[in-house]
Design a protein around this motif. Sequence first.
Motif, PDB file in Angstrom:
ATOM      1  N   ARG A  57       0.826  -1.215   0.000  1.00 14.64           N
ATOM      2  CA  ARG A  57       0.000   0.000   0.000  1.00 14.64           C
ATOM      3  C   ARG A  57       0.853   1.255   0.000  1.00 14.64           C
ATOM      4  O   ARG A  57       0.603   2.199  -0.756  1.00 14.64           O
ATOM      5  N   TYR A  58       1.863   1.275   0.858  1.00 13.71           N
ATOM      6  CA  TYR A  58       2.666   2.495   0.975  1.00 13.71           C
ATOM      7  C   TYR A  58       3.614   2.669  -0.189  1.00 13.71           C
ATOM      8  O   TYR A  58       3.927   3.784  -0.603  1.00 13.71           O
ATOM      9  N   TYR A  86       1.507   4.271  -2.659  1.00 15.99           N
ATOM     10  CA  TYR A  86       1.265   5.674  -2.318  1.00 15.99           C
ATOM     11  C   TYR A  86       2.452   6.542  -2.700  1.00 15.99           C
ATOM     12  O   TYR A  86       2.302   7.621  -3.287  1.00 15.99           O
ATOM     13  N   ASP A  92       3.158  12.155   5.164  1.00 15.27           N
ATOM     14  CA  ASP A  92       1.792  11.641   5.299  1.00 15.27           C
ATOM     15  C   ASP A  92       1.789  10.266   5.961  1.00 15.27           C
ATOM     16  O   ASP A  92       0.939   9.958   6.794  1.00 15.27           O
ATOM     17  N   TRP A 150       2.596  10.603   9.626  1.00 15.86           N
ATOM     18  CA  TRP A 150       1.399  11.166  10.262  1.00 15.86           C
ATOM     19  C   TRP A 150       0.352  10.093  10.480  1.00 15.86           C
ATOM     20  O   TRP A 150      -0.279  10.019  11.541  1.00 15.86           O
ATOM     21  N   THR A 151       0.165   9.276   9.472  1.00 15.46           N
ATOM     22  CA  THR A 151      -0.855   8.235   9.547  1.00 15.46           C
ATOM     23  C   THR A 151      -0.561   7.260  10.677  1.00 15.46           C
ATOM     24  O   THR A 151      -1.429   6.919  11.474  1.00 15.46           O
ATOM     25  N   ASN A 204      -1.259   8.687  14.052  1.00 11.87           N
ATOM     26  CA  ASN A 204      -2.671   8.860  14.401  1.00 11.87           C
ATOM     27  C   ASN A 204      -3.442   7.548  14.448  1.00 11.87           C
ATOM     28  O   ASN A 204      -4.637   7.540  14.687  1.00 11.87           O
ATOM     29  N   SER A 205      -2.736   6.456  14.216  1.00 13.86           N
ATOM     30  CA  SER A 205      -3.446   5.175  14.168  1.00 13.86           C
ATOM     31  C   SER A 205      -3.828   4.702  15.571  1.00 13.86           C
ATOM     32  O   SER A 205      -3.215   5.094  16.564  1.00 13.86           O
ATOM     33  N   ARG A 210      -4.399  11.938   3.912  1.00 10.39           N
ATOM     34  CA  ARG A 210      -3.942  11.324   5.153  1.00 10.39           C
ATOM     35  C   ARG A 210      -5.052  10.513   5.796  1.00 10.39           C
ATOM     36  O   ARG A 210      -4.830   9.400   6.286  1.00 10.39           O
ATOM     37  N   LEU A 211      -6.251  11.060   5.768  1.00 13.28           N
ATOM     38  CA  LEU A 211      -7.357  10.342   6.403  1.00 13.28           C
ATOM     39  C   LEU A 211      -7.663   9.041   5.660  1.00 13.28           C
ATOM     40  O   LEU A 211      -8.049   8.047   6.267  1.00 13.28           O
ATOM     41  N   LYS A 212      -7.452   9.033   4.360  1.00 13.14           N
ATOM     42  CA  LYS A 212      -7.663   7.798   3.586  1.00 13.14           C
ATOM     43  C   LYS A 212      -6.639   6.755   3.999  1.00 13.14           C
ATOM     44  O   LYS A 212      -6.959   5.572   4.162  1.00 13.14           O
ATOM     45  N   LEU A 254      -5.199   6.623   6.820  1.00 16.14           N
ATOM     46  CA  LEU A 254      -5.531   6.252   8.194  1.00 16.14           C
ATOM     47  C   LEU A 254      -6.638   5.207   8.217  1.00 16.14           C
ATOM     48  O   LEU A 254      -6.594   4.265   9.012  1.00 16.14           O
TER      49      LEU A 254
END
Lengths: 537, 420
Positions: free
Chosen positions: A505-506, A509, A522, A525-526, A529-530, B197-199, B201
């Motif tokens: 996935r990354y 991205y 990003d 950050w992800t 916030n997980s 970012r929210l995606k 997440l």
Amino acid sequence: MLMRNRRTISLVAALFALALGGGLPDDRSSTELIDSLTAAKWKSLNLTPSPKADDGAFLRRVTLDLAGTIPSAEEVASFVNDRDPEKRIKKIDALLASERYVERWSTYWVNLLVGRKIEGGREAKMAFAGWVAEGVRSNRPYDQFIRELLSVSGRSDEKSAAWYLLAQIKKGDRSPEFIAGGVTRTFMGMRMQCAQCHNHPYEPWTQRDFYGMTAFFSRMAAKPIKEEMVAAEAKETPEKKKKNPQQMKQFELLDLRRGEAKIPDKGEIVPPTFITGEAMAEPAKGNRREEFARWLIAPENPYFAKAIVNRVWGIFMGHGIVDPIDDFRESNPPSNPELLDALAQDFVKHGYDLKYLMRSITASVPYQLSSSGGSGKDLEKHFARASLKTVSPEQLFSSLMQVTGGEEIIRKRARDRYEEARQRLINAISFLFENDEMEEATDFDGTISQALMMMNGQLTTEGIRLNSETRLAEIMKSIKDRDKRVEIVFLTVLSRYPDEKERARYREYLRSHKNEDAAYQDIFWTLLNSAEFVYIH
Amino acid sequence: MDALQLSRRGFLKIGTGGVLGYCLGDHIFPLFAEEGGKRAAAKACIVLWMAGGPSQIDTFDPKPGRPTGGSFKAIETAVRGLSFSEHFPLLAKEANRLGIIRTMTAKEGNHQRASYLLHTGYPPQGTVIHPSLGSTISADLGKPDFDLPNCVSIGGPTAGAGFLGANHNPYVVSNPNKPPDNLQPQYGLGAGRTDDRLKLLEFQDGEFARSHDGPESDGHKAIYRKAADLMKSPLVKAFDLSQEKPEVRDRYGRNNFGQGCIMARRLVESGVKYVEVSLGGWDTHKENFEQIKKLSSVVDPAFSTLLQDMSASGLLRETVVVWMGEFGRTPKINENDGRDHFPKAWTVLLAGGGIGGGRIVGETNEDGTGIKSRPVTVPDLFATLASQLGLNPAAVKVTPQGRPVTLVDNSGTAIKELVD
């Protein structure tokens, strides 16, 4: 050979003892007790425990629990790749011996005993924290620690332990009742407060019982020490005093010769009476508080050792044997009474040694289980699967510092005002955890404000900057391979390697993003916030 | 009773940690809001919380000429026979909008315990953490997909959602003079960036939820969704007081409480169901009169302007406003020129939301040392607020431990004198 394994030796000895007609010898260590008593419970309830937690999950969990922060990427990689079969117990011992252990557990005790905000101000809290830290560092026997805490007398500038009680003596606000309720709850795990106003609705405690306990604190008083006296004794010159006009207010904690506990509305005086029913012996050896402290820590007191063992167990396991951890009552029985009793006895036998207790728990099978898997009902309640635990503000702060490299950054920027800057940031986080209730300050339980802070707050924003000395910037500078960069970011933030799905996935991205540098931000950050970051799993 | 059957049927397998999400409120309470029969008079509630316990004798139940009367004079109000302290001239003119309860009575004289009681309707019991009124309103009246938080606290933290779960905890605004922290990313990231970012997440949390299915994963997801919605919502301007005319801001008073009242009005206008604005400093064990004079000068313009504003727009009809603290203060003045805690008889003011204005409930005796007639308990107050909001006071919620708890304690009865 068979005999090499310590557990096998104990097992053989036990069999011999049984064969000889005696009961099982109780010389098993706490870890052995935990392992066998939980296994027995699982068998009786037909539970299949989850598998052993993998190395990364174990390391992160035990580092947070013992040292209040997460491991660095290097520590994770080195631990996961270490072939030593004893690596887990060695890591536990290293953490127990670390300075971070002292910080983490001093903070815990200070917050529990005097709260995050303290009457008397910051200096009082720091003085008290100093006394607590000494005890934690020297691994002071818990019974002695509590005994001093409750029976200390003297000036607060000489005996910092006094701040625990001083912080609770309020003018015109029924302090002895308040303190008695707090003491029974914190050190005996019993929530007697309702009995203050009427007989407890469900438990056998009466109003008389409550006031019998209150009576031990009814003669306590705090005498303010005049500022001129303090200044004079410190031999302050007028110039010195001008530079430091805010002299911290000091008090003397003492016991008067008079003062009784009276049941309000009835006016009946209740003499000091222990919860077990006996009245305080007269004439007493010491003052009432000293008598109370002596009774509290005595091995005959069934509540003291069980309460602390259950508390520590609850912190590490995420769920007490009695849960909530300070709510012992007939209608809330322990989920495994044999385990609670055995651990309490062994704790007393080892001289109320908290490090021994923590080591025993973290080295046990149930502590090291994964938080995913297993089958059966109420797995977490019976410790057949690790609970998800929320982090405290301090743990969150330390983890954020670790992950972003924030500590070095603040040090560089703030220089000699480092402590101040650090404290300001902790306060900003702690504010989000405050509530107005009687409970201890809550954990990161997921309010909108907390989510907004994690998403948009200063720590996160500064922490992922690329043109700075952040951890991310270092990674970008020293590693050029895409996959490797993602790997290190995972090790840094989540203390594990990414799985195949995540790698794919990354990779995708990064490939499709216009600005690859921003894309790494990003990703960082992800992970920050997980849910996985913010829970102890 | 329907409530009990529904609740025992076990929607309620909720895991540890207390994060219930909305399941409890959604499944049980919409039924109860309608079952009451009559249409709710009020859609929202504003509580003006006077932390510390305001002295009733020096505010709204004066005893002029009595030894307990203190140094303030009494003035007449717009309601015949009703007097207030001289330091509430503006509010005195609005007295015909107020329901004045002078005989509030309770047993809790400790700040923390009394504060819990006045926020939840229950004394603290240790076994159950009761949800505050605001959290209950958020759960039972608030739409789950509403952009703004349904329970807001201005001035500091307040009692939380207890067993209802973190989703209904109050959203705290510490300083109404500036927009709340962290509503937007720093360095002005484009909206697209946040969405990217929210995606990611969503993907990352999806993985975790697969192996750790439960309330923690659900709760985390729900909170982040709410936070993201809040960031994007046009309703966020309710928090921005710079959009008010300066003359209006002056009339409320340029202090945190006055400005907080404006924010409360704006939030309710936007559809928020519960806002609490707090003003501390009422714990006047010493220098009672100087301190109360100051506090009165803050409350008087703020509260009266709030009533006028909301009345002019029609909002007052649909909003219950409550002015209260955790207890009152002793008629006896102590040696430090102060008054001490007094839960025996104290004053609470109500307005709006169908509450009859210009009505006095209960009478204290000559010196204020006791109740002459008509005591009102905290459950009575809560029963009144619940019914005005269309909530059934007898509605049952079941805690994660399986204990049934009624919204209001069974002993509470709505105050008939205030509601028609």
